[in-house]
Write a protein that holds these residues in place. Structure first.
Motif, PDB file in Angstrom:
ATOM      1  N   ALA A 261       0.843  -1.198   0.000  1.00  0.00           N
ATOM      2  CA  ALA A 261       0.000   0.000   0.000  1.00  0.00           C
ATOM      3  C   ALA A 261       0.874   1.241   0.000  1.00  0.00           C
ATOM      4  O   ALA A 261       2.001   1.235   0.493  1.00  0.00           O
ATOM      5  CB  ALA A 261      -0.918  -0.001   1.220  1.00  0.00           C
ATOM      6  N   SER A 262       0.324   2.324  -0.547  1.00  0.00           N
ATOM      7  CA  SER A 262       1.010   3.617  -0.516  1.00  0.00           C
ATOM      8  C   SER A 262       0.183   4.573   0.340  1.00  0.00           C
ATOM      9  O   SER A 262      -1.054   4.580   0.266  1.00  0.00           O
ATOM     10  CB  SER A 262       1.168   4.172  -1.930  1.00  0.00           C
ATOM     11  N   ARG A 263       0.857   5.337   1.171  1.00  0.00           N
ATOM     12  CA  ARG A 263       0.159   6.289   2.013  1.00  0.00           C
ATOM     13  C   ARG A 263      -0.344   7.451   1.163  1.00  0.00           C
ATOM     14  O   ARG A 263       0.333   7.880   0.220  1.00  0.00           O
ATOM     15  CB  ARG A 263       1.082   6.805   3.115  1.00  0.00           C
ATOM     16  N   GLU A 264      -1.521   7.906   1.459  1.00  0.00           N
ATOM     17  CA  GLU A 264      -2.074   9.033   0.716  1.00  0.00           C
ATOM     18  C   GLU A 264      -1.135  10.228   0.833  1.00  0.00           C
ATOM     19  O   GLU A 264      -0.738  10.610   1.927  1.00  0.00           O
ATOM     20  CB  GLU A 264      -3.476   9.377   1.225  1.00  0.00           C
ATOM     21  N   GLY A 265      -0.790  10.793  -0.298  1.00  0.00           N
ATOM     22  CA  GLY A 265       0.173  11.890  -0.316  1.00  0.00           C
ATOM     23  C   GLY A 265       1.419  11.548  -1.098  1.00  0.00           C
ATOM     24  O   GLY A 265       2.350  12.340  -1.177  1.00  0.00           O
TER      25      GLY A 265
ATOM     26  N   PHE B 171      -9.288   0.246  -3.055  1.00  0.00           N
ATOM     27  CA  PHE B 171      -9.394  -0.159  -1.648  1.00  0.00           C
ATOM     28  C   PHE B 171      -8.469   0.695  -0.786  1.00  0.00           C
ATOM     29  O   PHE B 171      -7.368   1.068  -1.214  1.00  0.00           O
ATOM     30  CB  PHE B 171      -9.015  -1.634  -1.476  1.00  0.00           C
ATOM     31  N   SER B 172      -8.903   0.986   0.414  1.00  0.00           N
ATOM     32  CA  SER B 172      -8.103   1.814   1.322  1.00  0.00           C
ATOM     33  C   SER B 172      -8.033   1.172   2.696  1.00  0.00           C
ATOM     34  O   SER B 172      -8.789   0.250   3.017  1.00  0.00           O
ATOM     35  CB  SER B 172      -8.721   3.218   1.451  1.00  0.00           C
ATOM     36  N   MET B 173      -7.114   1.666   3.517  1.00  0.00           N
ATOM     37  CA  MET B 173      -6.937   1.188   4.893  1.00  0.00           C
ATOM     38  C   MET B 173      -6.645   2.383   5.799  1.00  0.00           C
ATOM     39  O   MET B 173      -5.775   3.190   5.495  1.00  0.00           O
ATOM     40  CB  MET B 173      -5.790   0.179   4.956  1.00  0.00           C
ATOM     41  N   ARG B 174      -7.379   2.476   6.902  1.00  0.00           N
ATOM     42  CA  ARG B 174      -7.180   3.555   7.872  1.00  0.00           C
ATOM     43  C   ARG B 174      -6.712   2.977   9.203  1.00  0.00           C
ATOM     44  O   ARG B 174      -7.283   1.987   9.693  1.00  0.00           O
ATOM     45  CB  ARG B 174      -8.478   4.325   8.085  1.00  0.00           C
ATOM     46  N   VAL B 175      -5.677   3.572   9.784  1.00  0.00           N
ATOM     47  CA  VAL B 175      -5.143   3.121  11.074  1.00  0.00           C
ATOM     48  C   VAL B 175      -5.989   3.702  12.192  1.00  0.00           C
ATOM     49  O   VAL B 175      -6.142   4.930  12.310  1.00  0.00           O
ATOM     50  CB  VAL B 175      -3.670   3.536  11.227  1.00  0.00           C
TER      51      VAL B 175
END
Length: 352
Positions: free
Chosen positions: A77-81, A125-129
């Motif tokens: 995954a790549s972090r948004e930004g 798809f996304s993932m939030r901590v």
């Protein structure tokens, strides 16, 4: 067997393994894998191959197998930004739509990542901590651009299948391949939930297992192997080690076999732990945290098929509980001298 002080010292389970004996790829065909056969009563060792399995194992054994299925639990995954791609290892559900994962590198609460596909290109798809736990794991939720609601467990499994990678053990320093998705899965895997394979099962092809099923009584348990299988023992006295827990369940056929008169051959250490845990508790499902070592020996298992394990590992201690630590070290010296391949994709050891 009397357990001497050295049986409980972590350093007593160390050995030196030449790096070239660490298997980085599986044997093809599976029946060509080598099989060290050890007879407990006499201490005799034979050098065989897995094609000889039915020739070696007496017909009065019932085989107990772990039918867990390995998830494609490694994500990128790549972090948004615009941050570079990170590696994520899915561990398990932590609620209805909350999950435990391991994220390589530092991550703060609130960070959002975009899941990548197999080519490392961002998907929808996304993932939030949500939380950062003391043990380094993160509690996260996954989402999709197609819905405002977070993914549930069944939807997550679909996403893992499409975007995930085979979670090869950390010592295998290479990218997974499409072949690994088959090689790192037993032919009887049916219940999804593991993030590591029950590796003793990997030696059987569909043809081999069909032949076994015609000659032996075969039954199944499920233990979803977790990352704890690779966890190091930190305490110098192994009895102080806190064993990881993994979810398990038994089929009715397995319960009957364990409670009956059959001689049991456990296919793998994960199966051995379920058999022994059920024998002690009579609980057909739940969390298994049984730590077998020379001070806590098997009570129901009669034979064991297993691979060759890491130094100082709980798996090596389990085998030592069944055979005796000094004898296991003698067997491992023999295996190294005969250039057996070690660890997950390596050769096997049959204890009768």
């Amino acid at each position: 067997m009397c357990a001497y002080t050295s049986d409980f010292e972590l350093s007593s389970y160390d050995y030196i393994l030449p790096p070239e004996l660490i298997a980085m790829h599986p044997t093809h065909p599976r029946c060509d894998g080598r099989l060290l056969v050890y007879y407990r009563e006499s201490g005799r060792i034979e050098h065989r191959h897995f094609r000889d399995f039915c020739e070696v194992v007496p017909r009065d054994y019932a085989l107990v197998c772990n039918d867990t299925k390995v998830l494609k639990a490694r994500l990128y995954a790549s972090r948004e930004g615009g941050e570079s791609v990170r590696e994520i290892l899915f561990h398990k559900a932590f609620g209805k739509s909350r999950f435990l994962v391991q994220i390589r590198g530092r991550t703060k609460v609130g960070a959002v990542f975009r899941i990548c596909d197999r080519t490392k290109y961002p998907t929808h798809f996304s993932m939030r901590v949500l939380e950062v736990l003391d043990n380094g794991l993160r509690v996260v939720e996954f989402g999709s651009a197609d819905s405002s609601a977070p993914l549930g467990i069944s939807e997550l499994y679909v996403m893992l299948e499409s975007c995930g990678h085979t979670p090869l053990p950390p010592y295998i320093k290479r990218e997974d391949t499409l072949e690994d998705s088959t090689d790192y899965q037993s032919v009887f895997a049916s219940n999804a939930g593991a993030i590591a394979a029950p590796t003793a099962s990997l030696h059987f092809s569909e043809e081999d297992f069909a032949r076994i099923g015609a000659l032996y009584k075969v039954c199944f348990v499920t233990l979803h192997v977790g990352a704890g299988t690779f966890a190091n023992v930190q305490s110098q006295d192994i009895r102080a080690h806190t064993m990881h827990s993994e979810s398990y369940a038994l089929s009715s056929q397995a319960r009957d076999a364990i409670l009956g008169d059959s001689k049991l051959l456990c296919i793998g250490t994960t199966t051995a732990r379920v058999v022994e845990y059920f024998w002690r508790t009579h609980q057909s499902q739940g969390l298994c945290d049984l730590f077998l070592h020379p001070g806590n020996v098997p009570q129901r298992m009669d034979a064991l098929l297993t691979n060759f394990h890491f130094p100082k590992s709980t798996l090596l201690m389990l085998v030592s509980a069944f055979v005796g630590r000094e004898e296991v070290m003698r067997i491992y010296e023999c295996a190294i001298a005969h250039k057996y391949k070690f660890f997950s994709y390596g050769d096997g050891m049959l204890i009768l």
